[in-house]
Write a protein that holds these residues in place. Sequence first.
Motif, PDB file in Angstrom:
ATOM      1  N   ALA A 134      26.821 -13.516 142.042  1.00 52.48           N
ATOM      2  CA  ALA A 134      27.457 -14.777 142.432  1.00 52.48           C
ATOM      3  C   ALA A 134      28.245 -15.365 141.269  1.00 52.48           C
ATOM      4  O   ALA A 134      29.362 -15.870 141.445  1.00 52.48           O
ATOM      5  CB  ALA A 134      26.405 -15.767 142.918  1.00 52.48           C
ATOM      6  N   SER A 147      32.482 -15.844 140.759  1.00 53.28           N
ATOM      7  CA  SER A 147      33.091 -17.159 140.566  1.00 53.28           C
ATOM      8  C   SER A 147      34.125 -17.151 139.442  1.00 53.28           C
ATOM      9  O   SER A 147      34.987 -18.025 139.389  1.00 53.28           O
ATOM     10  CB  SER A 147      32.007 -18.204 140.267  1.00 53.28           C
ATOM     11  N   TYR A 156      36.570 -20.784 147.649  1.00 48.32           N
ATOM     12  CA  TYR A 156      35.191 -20.425 147.287  1.00 48.32           C
ATOM     13  C   TYR A 156      34.422 -21.643 146.792  1.00 48.32           C
ATOM     14  O   TYR A 156      33.268 -21.856 147.157  1.00 48.32           O
ATOM     15  CB  TYR A 156      35.276 -19.348 146.201  1.00 48.32           C
ATOM     16  N   SER A 169      31.056 -23.203 148.750  1.00 44.74           N
ATOM     17  CA  SER A 169      29.792 -23.013 148.034  1.00 44.74           C
ATOM     18  C   SER A 169      29.168 -24.327 147.583  1.00 44.74           C
ATOM     19  O   SER A 169      27.943 -24.437 147.492  1.00 44.74           O
ATOM     20  CB  SER A 169      30.006 -22.100 146.811  1.00 44.74           C
ATOM     21  N   GLN A 224      25.270 -26.543 150.042  1.00 45.98           N
ATOM     22  CA  GLN A 224      23.961 -26.358 149.404  1.00 45.98           C
ATOM     23  C   GLN A 224      22.846 -27.260 149.964  1.00 45.98           C
ATOM     24  O   GLN A 224      21.729 -26.781 150.194  1.00 45.98           O
ATOM     25  CB  GLN A 224      24.094 -26.513 147.894  1.00 45.98           C
ATOM     26  N   SER A 270      22.265 -15.323 153.241  1.00 50.20           N
ATOM     27  CA  SER A 270      23.213 -15.709 152.191  1.00 50.20           C
ATOM     28  C   SER A 270      23.815 -14.484 151.514  1.00 50.20           C
ATOM     29  O   SER A 270      25.037 -14.408 151.313  1.00 50.20           O
ATOM     30  CB  SER A 270      22.519 -16.581 151.138  1.00 50.20           C
ATOM     31  N   PHE A 299      27.698 -13.253 151.690  1.00 47.35           N
ATOM     32  CA  PHE A 299      28.463 -12.998 150.480  1.00 47.35           C
ATOM     33  C   PHE A 299      29.090 -11.599 150.514  1.00 47.35           C
ATOM     34  O   PHE A 299      30.265 -11.421 150.159  1.00 47.35           O
ATOM     35  CB  PHE A 299      27.562 -13.137 149.253  1.00 47.35           C
ATOM     36  N   GLY A 309      31.893 -18.023 149.713  1.00 46.74           N
ATOM     37  CA  GLY A 309      31.356 -19.272 149.196  1.00 46.74           C
ATOM     38  C   GLY A 309      30.145 -19.737 149.976  1.00 46.74           C
ATOM     39  O   GLY A 309      29.174 -20.246 149.397  1.00 46.74           O
ATOM     40  N   ALA A 339      27.434 -17.596 148.620  1.00 50.34           N
ATOM     41  CA  ALA A 339      27.117 -17.884 147.215  1.00 50.34           C
ATOM     42  C   ALA A 339      26.407 -19.221 147.065  1.00 50.34           C
ATOM     43  O   ALA A 339      25.491 -19.357 146.241  1.00 50.34           O
ATOM     44  CB  ALA A 339      28.395 -17.868 146.375  1.00 50.34           C
ATOM     45  N   GLY A 340      26.812 -20.235 147.858  1.00 54.23           N
ATOM     46  CA  GLY A 340      26.155 -21.531 147.782  1.00 54.23           C
ATOM     47  C   GLY A 340      24.681 -21.432 148.107  1.00 54.23           C
ATOM     48  O   GLY A 340      23.835 -22.038 147.443  1.00 54.23           O
ATOM     49  N   SER A 366      26.894 -28.037 140.881  1.00 55.64           N
ATOM     50  CA  SER A 366      28.177 -27.485 141.325  1.00 55.64           C
ATOM     51  C   SER A 366      29.254 -28.564 141.377  1.00 55.64           C
ATOM     52  O   SER A 366      30.413 -28.319 141.033  1.00 55.64           O
ATOM     53  CB  SER A 366      28.018 -26.840 142.707  1.00 55.64           C
TER      54      SER A 366
END
Length: 559
Positions: free
Chosen positions: A53, A57, A84, A88, A92, A111, A115, A139, A142-143, A438
């Motif tokens: 991940a 990024s 992205y 992400s 969350q 998840s 991804f 995203g 990845a989140g 984030s």
Amino acid sequence: MSKESPPPITTTNNSTSSAPEGTSTTDAKPPSSRKGVQFWLVFLSLCFAGFVAATDSTIIFTALPTISNELGGQAQYIWLGNAYVFSSTAIQPLYGQLANIFGRRYPMIVSVALFALGSGIAGRANTSAMFISGRLVQGLGAGGMVMLIDLIVCDLLPLRERSTYLGAVLGACAVGSLVGPVIGGAIVTRTTWRWAFWINLPICAVTLASMIPFLRLSWKRSPSWMHSLLRIDYLGNIIFIGSITSILIGLVQGGIVYPWGSWRTILPLVVGFVGWAVFFVQQNFCAEPTMPLRLFAHRTSAIVYPQDFVVSVLLEWAIYILPLYFQSQLSASALTSGLDILPINAFMIPTGAVAGAILTKTGRYKPLHWAGFGVLAISCGLLSTMSSSTSTVAWAWFEILAGIGIGLPLTTQLPAIQAVLPESDTAISTSTYSFVRSFGFVWGATIPSIVFNSRVNAMLDSVDDSNVRAAPANGGAYSFALSVKNLTGPTLEQTLYVYKEAMRIVWLVGLAFALVGFLLVFAEKHIDIRITLETEFGLEGAKETKESESAVGGRVIEC
């Protein structure tokens, strides 16, 4: 029990008991716990997930110009790079609620699968719209991965031990962030940019191969799937995701697509922040809120969440501004400037691990937070003095101090938050922590950009050459940094002075952020860190072993 008291130490899921009179969990020794093969396979898979991940990024930094040219996406350049980030960041908190309702296993596997799917779509894209769609799906995956990695570590370990293992996961993520641009540059140079995304597929396959058989965590199931679905805070998540997306649109477009004073920049920001306020009002009336206000009821958690934001801002701040210094003042190439920020990661990772070990040993987080923000403030002050004549040894030490200052609080903030909350709030406290982190990264690029560009615009009159004066104006200073080395004579000296002074102000603003973080530590209240694990989400395979081991000692500890 007073409002400021920590949650009671419990030895079972159904009963509670206080620590023996006259003892403190701070002074108590963490119980020795043997970790079996299942634990280490799960932990290794979490590190793999964090690595991939983090790599993704940053891998796009060096590949994006090539991608944009090949897909004809110059007009959508900003969305190619930021789709992205949007998905992400905003997703969350929802993952935190889903993890409480459906357990950790299924959201984590979904998840990683999302991804991988997004990586395949982005790598196969023939249009900019398809590429953006792939990045959005990536995203979303990845989140969830970033948040659930921290959460599962918290489920597997007592509070006192968590920071040590969170430091190890941080190391995997930091390595991924570090090698991402290098891998991206190498792929673009030697083969097609599509491998920058296809390379994720085998790593995701290895991760899933480990998670599917071994990531089996207990969880309290709802009576039916319909009951589970009805527990989701649909209205709250719609308001939250819409509000955060609106804020991110304003932040990403501001100063690049539209001026900061444009209504097209201001309106999304206003709508987003108003929507965010409405979200918190709605949470107060929700039966099962996504981000309940009780997370901020204790003064320690209410303070450490803003500290998390400050650390994230300053980490991204350094990664964003330092390459600008190397390129403009020291005539470094894009690749060299990326390598020149190695000292931050090289010391942030081991410092975070050491801080985690200290917290595990002592149970005290306030001294670590004070030391971290204090060192970070000193480093910002020193970084503000840099110029074209600063020696390599000097700027390397300034970066080392920044890495130490960031590393000390980075792995100890989440345990401090969870020390004042019951284990039942682990998922929502972790998802909120991950979101704040984030969100801080986005502001960590936005704030220095605003300060830097405004100072450059204010000082360009000191450059005599009209052509050179026009190039860095109105947001062009960042891209013009690589061209500064081509200037000569008085024009070079004048341009170097403009960049140096603008970056000096940027670091002084960063110093103000670090000092705010330092002052916030005074408001923290020390809470004893729990040394027992009391959760409904422990490893299924470890449950019987722990029960039998605990029974020998005269008590049963269920996880």
